[in-house]
Enzyme design. Structure first.
Site, PDB file in Angstrom:
ATOM      1  N   SER A  24       0.813  -1.216   0.000  1.00  0.00           N
ATOM      2  CA  SER A  24       0.000   0.000   0.000  1.00  0.00           C
ATOM      3  C   SER A  24       0.849   1.270   0.000  1.00  0.00           C
ATOM      4  O   SER A  24       2.029   1.261   0.382  1.00  0.00           O
ATOM      5  CB  SER A  24      -0.918   0.010   1.227  1.00  0.00           C
ATOM      6  OG  SER A  24      -1.754  -1.123   1.230  1.00  0.00           O
TER       7      SER A  24
HETATM    8  N1  SAH Z   1      -0.984  -4.298   3.801  1.00  0.00           N
HETATM    9  C1  SAH Z   1      -0.464  -4.912   2.622  1.00  0.00           C
HETATM   10  C2  SAH Z   1      -1.490  -4.810   1.504  1.00  0.00           C
HETATM   11  C3  SAH Z   1      -1.326  -5.835   0.478  1.00  0.00           C
HETATM   12  S1  SAH Z   1      -2.570  -5.781  -0.773  1.00  0.00           S
HETATM   13  C4  SAH Z   1       0.811  -4.219   2.202  1.00  0.00           C
HETATM   14  O1  SAH Z   1       0.896  -2.998   2.331  1.00  0.00           O
HETATM   15  O2  SAH Z   1       1.715  -4.897   1.735  1.00  0.00           O
HETATM   16  C5  SAH Z   1      -3.865  -6.725  -0.025  1.00  0.00           C
HETATM   17  C6  SAH Z   1      -3.527  -8.128   0.355  1.00  0.00           C
HETATM   18  O3  SAH Z   1      -4.730  -8.751   0.785  1.00  0.00           O
HETATM   19  C7  SAH Z   1      -2.972  -9.004  -0.753  1.00  0.00           C
HETATM   20  O4  SAH Z   1      -1.758  -9.558  -0.343  1.00  0.00           O
HETATM   21  C8  SAH Z   1      -4.036 -10.065  -0.954  1.00  0.00           C
HETATM   22  O5  SAH Z   1      -3.524 -11.322  -1.324  1.00  0.00           O
HETATM   23  C9  SAH Z   1      -4.675 -10.110   0.416  1.00  0.00           C
HETATM   24  N2  SAH Z   1      -6.024 -10.671   0.460  1.00  0.00           N
HETATM   25  C10 SAH Z   1      -7.034 -10.520  -0.442  1.00  0.00           C
HETATM   26  N3  SAH Z   1      -8.128 -11.195  -0.026  1.00  0.00           N
HETATM   27  C11 SAH Z   1      -7.807 -11.767   1.160  1.00  0.00           C
HETATM   28  C12 SAH Z   1      -8.517 -12.608   2.089  1.00  0.00           C
HETATM   29  N4  SAH Z   1      -9.784 -12.973   1.878  1.00  0.00           N
HETATM   30  N5  SAH Z   1      -7.867 -13.012   3.202  1.00  0.00           N
HETATM   31  C13 SAH Z   1      -6.581 -12.645   3.443  1.00  0.00           C
HETATM   32  N6  SAH Z   1      -5.863 -11.874   2.604  1.00  0.00           N
HETATM   33  C14 SAH Z   1      -6.466 -11.434   1.481  1.00  0.00           C
END
Ligand code: SAH
Length: 219
Positions: free
Chosen positions: A67
């Site tokens: 993010s």
């Molecule tokens: N906070 C993280 C954001 C990553 S993007 C960062 O800054 O690196 C969002 C993430 O949510 C992705 O890695 C995706 O695989 C995960 N995601 C999507 N749906 C999900 C679910 N149902 N349960 C757990 N993770 C999920």
């Protein structure tokens, strides 16, 4: 000024610019300190380190992104975490937001649905010395019932609506940050405060663009 100080400066500027909507002009010292301390370059994908201190999301593989630093700062700020609190994160991704939470809260529980990302985040978090983090691979929309209730919950992928299981696992007095809206565009970042009688009060904070939350628990 080095690029890291420049990023902190830019986030401070963006906080002032968005204060009318977010209700916060500045970051609290705890959040500002964590932002200055956590090494974003340790969490970005290999090869993207030169861009680690730019104020934008970056690809981390599997169609996912780390993010934008301003959004991480704002979401952390609005959670109002206290040092003794336990927080659930849904969407570990790179582990960067997880590290921010681990700096501030007592314990962080984080769930990632893509096993390869979960493994990479686990390595990055332990290499950075975070021992107060527990990771799990699975559908975070279902929460982590064995560890509930949580003082705070942060969801870093956009859901069509607030997953019921997550609201249920938030303690009365707890706070949740979650982007809600369609897969592409028109999402709003919500701050949900659960009051003493267990009713969630929603406030829309800002328009945002997150990758979608997947899985059956997404609300
Ligand atoms: N906070 C993280 C954001 C990553 S993007 C960062 O800054 O690196 C969002 C993430 O949510 C992705 O890695 C995706 O695989 C995960 N995601 C999507 N749906 C999900 C679910 N149902 N349960 C757990 N993770 C999920």
């Amino acid at each position: 000024m080095d690029e890291r100080a420049a990023l902190l400066d830019e986030i401070a500027h963006e906080m002032r610019e968005t204060a009318r909507w977010t209700g916060r002009t500045t970051l609290s010292p705890r959040v500002a300190d964590a932002l200055a301390k956590v090494k974003r370059e340790a969490f970005v994908a290999p090869g993207t380190e030169p861009a680690a201190y730019e104020n934008r999301p970056l690809p981390i593989g599997h169609g996912q992104t780390i993010s934008q630093p301003f959004v991480v700062a704002l979401m952390t700020e609005l959670l109002d975490l206290q040092p003794a609190e336990r927080v659930l994160e849904v969407g570990t991704g790179s582990g960067y937001q997880t590290a921010m939470l681990a700096e501030i809260a007592d314990r962080v529980y984080s769930i990632e649905v893509i096993p390869e990302l979960a493994e990479r985040a686990a390595v990055a978090l332990s290499s950075q010395g975070y021992a107060n983090v527990e990771l799990r691979t699975g559908d975070g929309g279902l929460g982590w019932p064995e560890q509930a209730p949580f003082d705070a919950i942060i969801v870093t992928a956009a859901a069509p609506d607030v997953p019921r299981a997550l609201l249920d696992q938030l303690r009365p007095g707890g706070r949740m940050m979650i982007p809600v809206g369609p897969r592409h565009g028109d999402q709003e970042l919500l701050l949900i405060s659960k009051n003493a009688v267990g009713i969630g009060v929603r406030r829309s904070v800002l328009p945002v663009a997150f990758v979608p939350l997947t899985g059956g628990g997404r609300g």
